[in-house]
Motif scaffolding. Structure first.
Motif, PDB file in Angstrom:
ATOM      1  N   CYS A   1      -5.520   5.624  -7.123  1.00 34.02           N
ATOM      2  CA  CYS A   1      -4.713   4.858  -6.172  1.00 34.02           C
ATOM      3  C   CYS A   1      -3.228   5.072  -6.407  1.00 34.02           C
ATOM      4  O   CYS A   1      -2.772   5.159  -7.540  1.00 34.02           O
ATOM      5  CB  CYS A   1      -5.018   3.365  -6.304  1.00 34.02           C
ATOM      6  N   VAL A   2      -2.510   5.122  -5.308  1.00 34.90           N
ATOM      7  CA  VAL A   2      -1.058   5.131  -5.376  1.00 34.90           C
ATOM      8  C   VAL A   2      -0.536   3.983  -4.540  1.00 34.90           C
ATOM      9  O   VAL A   2      -1.199   3.507  -3.620  1.00 34.90           O
ATOM     10  CB  VAL A   2      -0.437   6.462  -4.896  1.00 34.90           C
ATOM     11  N   GLU A   3       0.640   3.539  -4.890  1.00 38.34           N
ATOM     12  CA  GLU A   3       1.333   2.514  -4.124  1.00 38.34           C
ATOM     13  C   GLU A   3       2.651   3.102  -3.650  1.00 38.34           C
ATOM     14  O   GLU A   3       3.286   3.876  -4.365  1.00 38.34           O
ATOM     15  CB  GLU A   3       1.576   1.275  -4.982  1.00 38.34           C
ATOM     16  N   VAL A   4       3.040   2.724  -2.453  1.00 38.27           N
ATOM     17  CA  VAL A   4       4.250   3.263  -1.835  1.00 38.27           C
ATOM     18  C   VAL A   4       5.143   2.106  -1.406  1.00 38.27           C
ATOM     19  O   VAL A   4       4.666   1.106  -0.874  1.00 38.27           O
ATOM     20  CB  VAL A   4       3.879   4.132  -0.609  1.00 38.27           C
ATOM     21  N   ALA A   5       6.432   2.255  -1.654  1.00 37.53           N
ATOM     22  CA  ALA A   5       7.430   1.271  -1.208  1.00 37.53           C
ATOM     23  C   ALA A   5       8.383   1.970  -0.257  1.00 37.53           C
ATOM     24  O   ALA A   5       8.951   3.002  -0.592  1.00 37.53           O
ATOM     25  CB  ALA A   5       8.189   0.698  -2.392  1.00 37.53           C
ATOM     26  N   ARG A   6       8.530   1.397   0.935  1.00 29.94           N
ATOM     27  CA  ARG A   6       9.416   1.978   1.944  1.00 29.94           C
ATOM     28  C   ARG A   6      10.447   0.966   2.424  1.00 29.94           C
ATOM     29  O   ARG A   6      11.005   1.109   3.505  1.00 29.94           O
ATOM     30  CB  ARG A   6       8.586   2.494   3.110  1.00 29.94           C
ATOM     31  N   ASN A   7      10.709  -0.051   1.629  1.00 31.82           N
ATOM     32  CA  ASN A   7      11.623  -1.120   2.055  1.00 31.82           C
ATOM     33  C   ASN A   7      13.094  -0.810   1.801  1.00 31.82           C
ATOM     34  O   ASN A   7      13.955  -1.557   2.245  1.00 31.82           O
ATOM     35  CB  ASN A   7      11.244  -2.447   1.383  1.00 31.82           C
ATOM     36  N   ILE A   8      13.403   0.267   1.112  1.00 26.92           N
ATOM     37  CA  ILE A   8      14.791   0.682   0.884  1.00 26.92           C
ATOM     38  C   ILE A   8      15.078   1.815   1.879  1.00 26.92           C
ATOM     39  O   ILE A   8      14.389   2.838   1.857  1.00 26.92           O
ATOM     40  CB  ILE A   8      15.002   1.159  -0.574  1.00 26.92           C
ATOM     41  N   PRO A   9      16.042   1.668   2.775  1.00 26.76           N
ATOM     42  CA  PRO A   9      16.230   2.616   3.880  1.00 26.76           C
ATOM     43  C   PRO A   9      16.323   4.093   3.495  1.00 26.76           C
ATOM     44  O   PRO A   9      15.834   4.933   4.213  1.00 26.76           O
ATOM     45  CB  PRO A   9      17.526   2.145   4.535  1.00 26.76           C
ATOM     46  N   THR A  10      16.935   4.424   2.391  1.00 24.80           N
ATOM     47  CA  THR A  10      17.141   5.837   2.057  1.00 24.80           C
ATOM     48  C   THR A  10      16.159   6.368   1.019  1.00 24.80           C
ATOM     49  O   THR A  10      16.252   7.529   0.636  1.00 24.80           O
ATOM     50  CB  THR A  10      18.568   6.049   1.524  1.00 24.80           C
ATOM     51  N   THR A  11      15.212   5.540   0.571  1.00 26.46           N
ATOM     52  CA  THR A  11      14.331   5.926  -0.531  1.00 26.46           C
ATOM     53  C   THR A  11      12.892   5.514  -0.250  1.00 26.46           C
ATOM     54  O   THR A  11      12.633   4.443   0.271  1.00 26.46           O
ATOM     55  CB  THR A  11      14.786   5.238  -1.838  1.00 26.46           C
ATOM     56  N   VAL A  12      11.972   6.393  -0.621  1.00 26.49           N
ATOM     57  CA  VAL A  12      10.551   6.054  -0.643  1.00 26.49           C
ATOM     58  C   VAL A  12      10.127   6.164  -2.104  1.00 26.49           C
ATOM     59  O   VAL A  12      10.372   7.179  -2.756  1.00 26.49           O
ATOM     60  CB  VAL A  12       9.720   7.008   0.240  1.00 26.49           C
ATOM     61  N   ALA A  13       9.531   5.108  -2.624  1.00 25.71           N
ATOM     62  CA  ALA A  13       9.114   5.078  -4.020  1.00 25.71           C
ATOM     63  C   ALA A  13       7.588   5.129  -4.087  1.00 25.71           C
ATOM     64  O   ALA A  13       6.897   4.514  -3.279  1.00 25.71           O
ATOM     65  CB  ALA A  13       9.626   3.815  -4.700  1.00 25.71           C
ATOM     66  N   VAL A  14       7.072   5.874  -5.067  1.00 24.47           N
ATOM     67  CA  VAL A  14       5.628   6.031  -5.246  1.00 24.47           C
ATOM     68  C   VAL A  14       5.310   5.781  -6.714  1.00 24.47           C
ATOM     69  O   VAL A  14       6.029   6.234  -7.603  1.00 24.47           O
ATOM     70  CB  VAL A  14       5.178   7.459  -4.850  1.00 24.47           C
ATOM     71  N   ARG A  15       4.208   5.056  -6.951  1.00 27.65           N
ATOM     72  CA  ARG A  15       3.782   4.828  -8.334  1.00 27.65           C
ATOM     73  C   ARG A  15       2.259   4.777  -8.392  1.00 27.65           C
ATOM     74  O   ARG A  15       1.577   4.609  -7.390  1.00 27.65           O
ATOM     75  CB  ARG A  15       4.375   3.538  -8.895  1.00 27.65           C
ATOM     76  N   ASP A  16       1.747   4.896  -9.591  1.00 28.86           N
ATOM     77  CA  ASP A  16       0.315   4.783  -9.861  1.00 28.86           C
ATOM     78  C   ASP A  16      -0.040   3.303  -9.891  1.00 28.86           C
ATOM     79  O   ASP A  16       0.536   2.540 -10.670  1.00 28.86           O
ATOM     80  CB  ASP A  16       0.007   5.434 -11.211  1.00 28.86           C
ATOM     81  N   SER A  17      -0.986   2.891  -9.069  1.00 31.04           N
ATOM     82  CA  SER A  17      -1.321   1.461  -9.012  1.00 31.04           C
ATOM     83  C   SER A  17      -1.954   0.954 -10.303  1.00 31.04           C
ATOM     84  O   SER A  17      -1.916  -0.239 -10.571  1.00 31.04           O
ATOM     85  CB  SER A  17      -2.248   1.176  -7.826  1.00 31.04           C
ATOM     86  N   LYS A  18      -2.510   1.851 -11.108  1.00 27.18           N
ATOM     87  CA  LYS A  18      -3.100   1.430 -12.383  1.00 27.18           C
ATOM     88  C   LYS A  18      -2.049   1.206 -13.459  1.00 27.18           C
ATOM     89  O   LYS A  18      -2.350   0.663 -14.514  1.00 27.18           O
ATOM     90  CB  LYS A  18      -4.105   2.479 -12.870  1.00 27.18           C
ATOM     91  N   ASN A  19      -0.826   1.652 -13.198  1.00 30.21           N
ATOM     92  CA  ASN A  19       0.233   1.545 -14.193  1.00 30.21           C
ATOM     93  C   ASN A  19       1.513   1.057 -13.495  1.00 30.21           C
ATOM     94  O   ASN A  19       2.480   1.812 -13.352  1.00 30.21           O
ATOM     95  CB  ASN A  19       0.459   2.897 -14.874  1.00 30.21           C
ATOM     96  N   SER A  20       1.502  -0.192 -13.064  1.00 32.55           N
ATOM     97  CA  SER A  20       2.627  -0.702 -12.276  1.00 32.55           C
ATOM     98  C   SER A  20       3.936  -0.775 -13.059  1.00 32.55           C
ATOM     99  O   SER A  20       4.999  -0.874 -12.464  1.00 32.55           O
ATOM    100  CB  SER A  20       2.290  -2.076 -11.698  1.00 32.55           C
ATOM    101  N   ASN A  21       3.882  -0.713 -14.367  1.00 34.63           N
ATOM    102  CA  ASN A  21       5.103  -0.702 -15.179  1.00 34.63           C
ATOM    103  C   ASN A  21       5.502   0.711 -15.586  1.00 34.63           C
ATOM    104  O   ASN A  21       6.466   0.893 -16.324  1.00 34.63           O
ATOM    105  CB  ASN A  21       4.923  -1.561 -16.430  1.00 34.63           C
ATOM    106  N   GLY A  22       4.753   1.695 -15.099  1.00 32.07           N
ATOM    107  CA  GLY A  22       5.018   3.086 -15.450  1.00 32.07           C
ATOM    108  C   GLY A  22       6.121   3.687 -14.598  1.00 32.07           C
ATOM    109  O   GLY A  22       6.851   2.980 -13.884  1.00 32.07           O
TER     110      GLY A  22
END
Length: 57
Positions: free
Chosen positions: A18-39
């Protein structure tokens, strides 16, 4: 540092890939591993995200 609001990708599997995606910052898309939210967080420009997702199709 901006506060990202991550959501799990609809393409994530139930098998733990699983991956999680954040698109709430207008100029940036952030992606992280959902199993390691502090990674680590991969930060992409909006244009790089568009190109990346287009290449997956």
């Amino acid at each position: 540092m901006p506060e990202f609001h991550f959501v799990k990708s609809s393409y994530s599997s139930s098998g733990g890939e699983c991956v999680e995606v954040a698109r709430n910052i207008p100029t940036t898309v952030a992606v992280r591993d959902s199993k390691n939210s502090n990674g680590p967080i991969l930060r992409l420009t909006s244009q790089a995200w568009v190109e990346f997702t287009a290449a997956l199709s």
